[in-house]
Design an enzyme around this catalytic site. Structure first.
Site, PDB file in Angstrom:
ATOM      1  N   THR A  46      47.592  19.069  47.952  1.00  0.00           N
ATOM      2  CA  THR A  46      47.744  19.513  49.338  1.00  0.00           C
ATOM      3  C   THR A  46      48.198  20.965  49.417  1.00  0.00           C
ATOM      4  O   THR A  46      47.944  21.644  50.412  1.00  0.00           O
ATOM      5  CB  THR A  46      48.751  18.601  50.065  1.00  0.00           C
ATOM      6  OG1 THR A  46      48.238  17.260  50.043  1.00  0.00           O
ATOM      7  CG2 THR A  46      48.969  19.015  51.504  1.00  0.00           C
ATOM      8  N   TYR A 135      49.299  12.366  37.149  1.00  0.00           N
ATOM      9  CA  TYR A 135      48.617  12.416  38.446  1.00  0.00           C
ATOM     10  C   TYR A 135      47.176  11.987  38.243  1.00  0.00           C
ATOM     11  O   TYR A 135      46.337  12.755  37.779  1.00  0.00           O
ATOM     12  CB  TYR A 135      48.713  13.835  39.003  1.00  0.00           C
ATOM     13  CG  TYR A 135      48.217  14.049  40.413  1.00  0.00           C
ATOM     14  CD1 TYR A 135      47.611  13.039  41.164  1.00  0.00           C
ATOM     15  CD2 TYR A 135      48.357  15.299  41.027  1.00  0.00           C
ATOM     16  CE1 TYR A 135      47.165  13.255  42.447  1.00  0.00           C
ATOM     17  CE2 TYR A 135      47.907  15.539  42.315  1.00  0.00           C
ATOM     18  CZ  TYR A 135      47.316  14.523  43.017  1.00  0.00           C
ATOM     19  OH  TYR A 135      46.859  14.750  44.303  1.00  0.00           O
ATOM     20  N   LYS A 164      51.234   9.056  39.734  1.00  0.00           N
ATOM     21  CA  LYS A 164      50.722   9.090  41.100  1.00  0.00           C
ATOM     22  C   LYS A 164      49.278   8.613  41.035  1.00  0.00           C
ATOM     23  O   LYS A 164      48.446   9.204  40.344  1.00  0.00           O
ATOM     24  CB  LYS A 164      50.790  10.502  41.685  1.00  0.00           C
ATOM     25  CG  LYS A 164      50.171  10.609  43.086  1.00  0.00           C
ATOM     26  CD  LYS A 164      50.204  12.031  43.616  1.00  0.00           C
ATOM     27  CE  LYS A 164      49.502  12.109  44.977  1.00  0.00           C
ATOM     28  NZ  LYS A 164      49.481  13.496  45.521  1.00  0.00           N
ATOM     29  N   ILE A 206      53.295   9.690  47.733  1.00  0.00           N
ATOM     30  CA  ILE A 206      53.192  11.151  47.824  1.00  0.00           C
ATOM     31  C   ILE A 206      52.038  11.397  48.780  1.00  0.00           C
ATOM     32  O   ILE A 206      50.906  11.651  48.365  1.00  0.00           O
ATOM     33  CB  ILE A 206      52.990  11.781  46.435  1.00  0.00           C
ATOM     34  CG1 ILE A 206      54.084  11.299  45.474  1.00  0.00           C
ATOM     35  CG2 ILE A 206      53.018  13.305  46.527  1.00  0.00           C
ATOM     36  CD1 ILE A 206      53.908  11.760  44.027  1.00  0.00           C
TER      37      ILE A 206
END
Length: 313
Positions: A46, A135, A164, A206
């Site tokens: 992001t 991730y 994540k 998240i």
């Protein structure tokens, strides 16, 4: 080691005239702290890390830590597609005082599982004092971290403490926790699946939606952690349209568009990202009005007909 739980907000990186906008970052962080978010993250997907230089990414971590002043933990996004850069940013994050490092699957290169093991393993080994969260984001990297690879990494590197998971594959979470151990921390990375993933064992999210709805996202996570599933379910359904709107265009374009209307940052991205279409902006405005993020646009006064043929406004 520190364990992140709850709503870990992946902040947008605000720009002004091409540079990182420090006053806007302060506004964004203070809003998150006031809303009760559990932790913050910078430099993740992001935050447009692919368009930031290594020095800018280190500055962003330093800036966030300076603004937070210990009031919330910071999970620093430190991964890149290059190992040397990943090591440099991860070491810097640890030295500056970040509580954890979020290391993305190297994108574009499509490494095999042995390559992923070596990449993540060398990163963890270089900074053994900092918790490392893998991730897994197949949609951006075109490769999945297999459960067997996660299990191997967890066994060999004690500071690899979580993952994540940005995928619709909720079964992956159940199988991962069964094989790796239910004390391994899983964080949802796909906004609309936060509640379902937490119900099968994830300890937090998240989620980009928390840039818009920090209080609601934090409350949903906290209620789920406390086992108050019925109340959390209401917030899950409450946030579905906002979750969907994040992806009406490439993230973070919708986020920054609405945040600019809220006066929190400029509507500015790094190329090749660009503004969205007028049609999507209109949808975003209706969504933002629905959630009370912005005031409804004033409508023109109604024209009242008169029997004589005249019109009065």
């Amino acid at each position: 080691m520190f364990e992140f739980k709850g709503s870990i907000v992946p902040l947008v990186t605000p720009f002004k005239n091409g540079a990182i906008d420090q006053p806007a970052m302060e506004q964004l962080i203070e809003r998150q702290i006031e809303a009760g978010s559990h932790a913050l993250s910078v430099g993740g997907t992001t935050g447009e890390p692919g368009t930031l230089s290594v020095e800018e990414r280190k500055y962003l971590i330093e800036l966030a830590l300076r603004i937070i002043r210990g009031r919330l933990p910071l999970l620093a996004g430190t991964g890149t597609l290059r190992l040397d850069e990943t090591l440099e940013i991860t070491r810097a994050a640890h030295k500056m005082g970040a509580q954890g490092a979020l290391v993305i699957t190297p994108y574009y290169l499509k490494p095999n599982q042995e390559g992923l093991y070596r990449f993540f393993g060398q990163t963890a080994q270089a900074v053994p004092e900092i918790p490392v969260i893998l991730y897994n984001i197949p949609g951006r990297s075109s490769i999945e971290i297999k459960i067997e690879t996660v299990a191997r990494l967890r066994r060999d590197f004690k500071n690899i403490v979580g993952i994540k998971h940005s995928s619709k594959d909720v079964e992956y979470v159940s199988e991962l926790l069964r094989k790796v151990g239910r004390d391994f921390s899983v964080y949802c990375g796909l906004e609309a699946l936060t509640f379902p993933m937490m119900c099968v064992g994830a300890v937090g999210t998240i989620a980009a939606t928390a840039n818009w709805l920090p209080r609601e996202t934090a409350q949903m996570c906290q209620l789920t952690l406390e086992g108050r599933y019925k109340e959390a379910l209401e917030l899950h359904y409450h946030g579905l349209q906002a979750n969907d709107a994040v992806f009406w265009d490439t993230n973070p374009i919708p986020l920054k568009t609405v945040l600019s209307w809220m006066g929190l940052c400029q509507k500015e991205w790094r190329e090749p990202l660009g503004p969205t279409t007028p049609e999507i902006e209109a949808r975003l405005r209706r969504m933002a009005e629905t959630y009370g993020l912005i005031s409804p646009e004033p409508k023109g006064r109604e024209v009242l007909p008169d029997p004589t043929g005249k019109q009065y406004v």
